[in-house]
Enzyme design. Structure first.
Site, PDB file in Angstrom:
ATOM      1  CG  MET A 173      73.758  -1.365  81.363  1.00  0.00           C
ATOM      2  SD  MET A 173      73.877  -2.975  80.556  1.00  0.00           S
ATOM      3  CE  MET A 173      75.263  -3.681  81.453  1.00  0.00           C
ATOM      4  CB  SER A 291      81.412  -6.516  79.214  1.00  0.00           C
ATOM      5  OG  SER A 291      81.267  -6.583  77.807  1.00  0.00           O
ATOM      6  CE  LYS A 346      82.670  -3.056  80.212  1.00  0.00           C
ATOM      7  NZ  LYS A 346      82.348  -1.745  79.698  1.00  0.00           N
ATOM      8  CG  HIS A 349      85.752  -5.490  77.449  1.00  0.00           C
ATOM      9  ND1 HIS A 349      84.766  -4.628  76.998  1.00  0.00           N
ATOM     10  CD2 HIS A 349      85.228  -6.732  77.311  1.00  0.00           C
ATOM     11  CE1 HIS A 349      83.717  -5.303  76.592  1.00  0.00           C
ATOM     12  NE2 HIS A 349      83.975  -6.588  76.780  1.00  0.00           N
ATOM     13  CG  ASN A 350      84.583  -0.541  77.192  1.00  0.00           C
ATOM     14  OD1 ASN A 350      84.218  -1.705  77.336  1.00  0.00           O
ATOM     15  ND2 ASN A 350      84.005   0.457  77.814  1.00  0.00           N
ATOM     16  CD  GLU A 353      82.402  -2.756  73.064  1.00  0.00           C
ATOM     17  OE1 GLU A 353      81.677  -1.753  72.877  1.00  0.00           O
ATOM     18  OE2 GLU A 353      82.444  -3.395  74.138  1.00  0.00           O
TER      19      GLU A 353
END
Length: 622
Positions: A173, A291, A346, A349-350, A353
């Protein structure tokens, strides 16, 4: 990225002379702020009268527009007194990456210079008033004017050669984000430790990016010193103790006003702790969710920064430049909220996901009973063309048809799902805040269950039943998938909403969905739709159209569950989506019995139906 260079100081400090010389050497146009004064200001100063704030504000507004205009071209060098901080704020409002140079000199030296100037409206008699209102900036670069102009130019040029941004950690990343920045013409310094496990990483990166404006370091002090102030450093390292170690290695070389950004998957409570820790040392801290995976980092990720709005303003231009763009061309990056809000969002968000991935895995399991991989892939490709479209659906369709020689790659992969913990963090946070996020939790448990491969293999021997699988309508599966994904998103957004209220974060759900609308793993047509819906309502279940669609699709998900029960297929996330929906749309639940049980064995008390007050009472069950 075009440069904005502002030379400030009292009249007579040599700003114009330096500006013209610098312009010739670095080929950026120079403008003298004195030339933009209105006639009334010039007359006032020519008559020996000082300008007040009211006189200066219109002039500063004109200069601000000039900076904006020139920034879109080659950049600008501007000489301007800008003596007060309030003047400097007007001058550069909304303009990031400004290079300030304060030309400093003593009163007598500057007075002698003014007295030697001819035909200038600024008289030496006004010099004292400038010194009286001078507020020395605590940022930028201070240069003594006793030096020769050529020396001053060299100091400015050497300072300008400093990188405008730094990245620590050249893993997958970090490396991709670094290349993204270089592709956007951001001058960059990168650092990676040099150990037996990590040898030559910086060297290889510099060789690969030799045509770009990048400097590489394996010594942390040299890395920090290569950055322009205030230093802006993005840490892309493994979350946990490693993050704290990196912070400690940086702190001895940082100065007040510098900004650290944690782009790893850190727990939001750790982010809040780190922010307070470095704040004591005058350092700003931003916890930022990133992300999009390797491809997103390279081409444009979704970024979720949290901290203080002041620190975000210093880095916003860089982050918004490299982020993905939504359908209207706006950056999929915006200030999320204070403290650990960015990493909290985040984390959720995960969790979403995890749920979305498990729903697709469950669909794959159902469809594989009567379709081959290519046929399932075709179904998902067709769904992806419409309202069900998403990044995860797209890549799943691609995965299903991928072959290694004559064998499907999927058949070569052991059915043990890994996880890095962030999905379970979301479930734990939801339990702590009293929010049901049943789909995410079911998805986490499904991964945990999959890890017991040997145990599953042993127990499956006793399952001797044989079945002839019939098909189920594809449209029914599509409706059930639409139902479950909507509930999954609602649960995640509801968790963010309650966290925002509990922690006084004042988060904007519509804006968060907009940031998620491109560049991230959960980007989808639904996210785009909900970013607009949540501008008018607080939760998805306040939107009547969404509620009616869920009622309409309810029959489809019951058919899918019935099919799974009939053919012994594990679909925990579809179950939980249905169970949550039924619970939320049933006025009278069985919770009255729970309250009776609690009161019976623990005298926990209960509220009575139709009572005039919310008083809790105890019943003498004996």
């Amino acid at each position: 990225m075009s440069k904005v260079i502002i030379l400030m100081g009292v009249s007579g400090s040599g700003k114009t002379t330096i500006g013209k010389l610098l312009s010739e050497q670095i080929d950026i146009p120079f403008f003298d702020a004195d030339n933009f004064h209105p006639k009334s200001n010039i007359e006032k100063m020519s008559n020996g009268n000082s300008l007040n704030d009211e006189d200066r504000f219109p002039w500063l507004k004109v200069l601000h527009k000039k900076i904006l205009d020139e920034k879109q071209r080659k950049g600008i060098i501007l000489s301007c007194s800008a003596l007060k901080e309030s003047y400097r704020e007007i001058l550069t409002s909304g303009i990031e990456n400004v290079h300030w140079f304060y030309l400093k000199g003593d009163f007598q030296l500057i007075k002698s210079r003014l007295e030697s100037r001819e035909d200038h409206f600024m008289k030496s008699d006004l010099l004292q008033s400038q010194f009286d209102c001078l507020e020395t900036p605590n940022y930028g670069t201070t240069i003594g004017i006793s030096k020769e102009p050529t020396q001053i130019i060299e100091i400015i040029k050497s300072t300008m050669e400093l990188s405008s941004f730094g990245i620590v950690g050249l893993g997958v990343m970090g490396k991709s984000l670094a290349i993204n920045m270089l592709n956007k013409n951001i001058t960059l310094s990168v650092y990676n430790r040099e150990t037996s496990e990590e040898q030559g990483i910086v060297k290889r990166f510099l060789e690969e990016q030799s045509h770009k404006e990048v400097r590489g370091f394996t010594e942390i002090e040299n890395f920090v010193m290569s950055l322009a102030k205030p230093r802006k450093i993005l840490m892309m390292v493994k979350a946990g103790d490693v993050t704290d170690t990196v912070i400690e290695s940086l702190l001895p070389f940082l100065e007040a006003g510098d900004i650290l950004i944690d782009g790893g998957n850190s727990h939001y409570k750790n982010t809040a702790r780190r922010e307070l820790y470095v704040k004591e040392k005058g350092i700003s801290f931003i916890g930022m969710g990133v992300s999009g995976g390797e491809e997103g980092a390279l081409k444009g990720p979704s970024l979720m920064p949290g901290g203080t709005i002041e620190s975000y303003k210093h880095v916003s231009e860089f982050l918004e430049t490299i982020a993905a763009k939504d359908e209207e061309g706006k950056s999929c990056c915006n200030f999320i909220g204070p403290s650990g809000a960015g990493h909290f969002v985040k984390m959720v968000h995960n969790g979403i996901e995890y749920g979305d991935m498990q729903l697709l895995a469950e669909l794959y399991d159902v469809l594989s009973k009567f379709m081959d991989y290519q046929e399932i892939s075709n179904v998902f490709f067709n769904w992806n063309k419409g309202d069900l479209g998403s990044y995860l659906l797209e890549i799943t369709a691609k995965i299903l048809k991928e072959k290694d020689g004559s064998e499907y790659v999927l058949d070569q992969i052991l059915d043990k799902a890994g996880n890095k913990g962030t999905g379970s963090w979301s479930s734990v946070a939801a339990l702590q805040l009293g929010i049901p996020t049943t789909i995410k939790t079911a998805a986490v448990n499904a991964r945990y269950t999959s890890s017991y491969k040997e145990e599953r293999k042993r127990l499956s021997v006793f399952n001797t039943s044989e079945r002839e699988y019939e098909s189920i309508e594809i449209d029914v599966l599509a409706q059930a998938y639409d139902f479950a994904r909507t509930v999954n998103l609602h649960q995640g957004l509801q968790l963010i909403k309650i966290a925002s209220e509990s922690y006084n974060w004042n988060l904007n759900l519509g804006e968060i969905c907009r940031v998620w609308s491109n560049g991230c793993i959960i980007k989808s047509e639904k996210i785009k739709e909900y970013s607009k819906v949540l501008q008018n309502v607080d939760t998805l279940l306040e939107e009547e159209r969404i509620v009616l669609q869920l009622y309409k699709n309810e029959k489809a998900i019951t058919k899918v569950i019935a099919y799974a029960l009939t053919y012994r297929i594990q679909i925990p996330c579809f179950y939980e989506a249905y169970n949550y929906w039924i619970a939320m749309t049933t006025e009278k639940s069985s919770a009255n019995l729970i309250q009776a049980q609690r009161d019976f064995f623990g005298a926990h008390r209960f509220q009575k139906v139709n009572a005039d007050t919310e008083e809790f009472v105890h019943y003498n069950w004996s």
